[in-house]
Design an enzyme around this catalytic site. Sequence first.
Site, PDB file in Angstrom:
ATOM      1  N   TYR A  30      39.367  34.334  45.447  1.00 12.34           N
ATOM      2  CA  TYR A  30      40.564  34.922  44.854  1.00 12.34           C
ATOM      3  C   TYR A  30      41.764  34.672  45.768  1.00 12.34           C
ATOM      4  CZ  TYR A  30      36.868  38.472  43.678  1.00 12.34           C
ATOM      5  OH  TYR A  30      35.719  39.145  43.354  1.00 12.34           O
ATOM      6  N   ASP A  48      32.105  51.456  40.822  1.00 13.08           N
ATOM      7  CA  ASP A  48      32.310  50.954  39.465  1.00 13.08           C
ATOM      8  C   ASP A  48      31.510  51.766  38.456  1.00 13.08           C
ATOM      9  OD1 ASP A  48      34.047  49.031  40.378  1.00 13.08           O
ATOM     10  OD2 ASP A  48      32.586  47.410  40.352  1.00 13.08           O
ATOM     11  N   HIS A  55      38.894  46.102  37.750  1.00 14.59           N
ATOM     12  CA  HIS A  55      39.755  46.568  38.818  1.00 14.59           C
ATOM     13  C   HIS A  55      41.223  46.251  38.531  1.00 14.59           C
ATOM     14  CE1 HIS A  55      35.960  45.809  41.460  1.00 14.59           C
ATOM     15  NE2 HIS A  55      35.916  46.998  40.894  1.00 14.59           N
ATOM     16  N   GLU A  85      44.381  51.234  44.483  1.00 13.92           N
ATOM     17  CA  GLU A  85      43.488  50.369  43.719  1.00 13.92           C
ATOM     18  C   GLU A  85      42.620  51.252  42.837  1.00 13.92           C
ATOM     19  OE1 GLU A  85      43.558  47.029  44.188  1.00 13.92           O
ATOM     20  OE2 GLU A  85      44.994  47.088  45.842  1.00 13.92           O
ATOM     21  N   LYS A 133      46.292  37.678  40.653  1.00 13.29           N
ATOM     22  CA  LYS A 133      45.148  36.967  41.224  1.00 13.29           C
ATOM     23  C   LYS A 133      44.996  35.587  40.593  1.00 13.29           C
ATOM     24  CE  LYS A 133      42.562  41.292  41.832  1.00 13.29           C
ATOM     25  NZ  LYS A 133      41.374  42.063  41.394  1.00 13.29           N
TER      26      LYS A 133
END
Length: 203
Positions: free
Chosen positions: A132, A168, A62, A143, A72
């Site tokens: 995260y 995904d 991602h 995204e 992140k």
Amino acid sequence: MKIRPLGIEGAFEVTPVQHGDDRGRFMEWYRFDALAEAVGHRLDLAQANLSTSAKGVVRGIHFADVPPGQAKYVTCVSGAVLDVIVDIRLGSPTFGSWEAVRLDDEDRKAVYIAEGLGHGFCALTEGATVAYLCSSTYRPGHEHGVHPFDPELGIAWPVSDPVLSGKDAEAPSLAEAGAKGLLPRYDAVHSFVESLRRIDDTR
């Protein structure tokens, strides 16, 4: 804590110092000042996420549009995962390369992933729980993903029967994402990160 740069610019492995006795263990798993010194600017925290995954689940790869992207700071608070960072920045000297770090509830390592990099992980245990800290909030439509089993990337996932989300599983390859104009450009990412450093200098 020890902060070590990985082979991809903008990716770091963080190893905390653990203090233990008969009561248990204590550690600092995040220090904004130590991270800022290594990275070159502060990580502004905008969102915190927590995911729990069954063994064999693969999440990613991602990434978010830059600017603002989404840096992140990731750790595994229960169980174990293989965390993978992918350089998807067009024009980067290490474009298409990846780094893997085992995150678990023993060593308590974390990874920092800068804006413009791709991220994913594979759950090595049942109920692997990943936390995260993120520099920006989730923005629908900004995204994206690259297929984690893209042969061009050749990521050595340690799973024979992976479980992927529908999104995904249908993600484009790295080449397809590039052709669609989804991948960030290295020079644009670099300029954005430099702007964050300049902001820090004025604080």
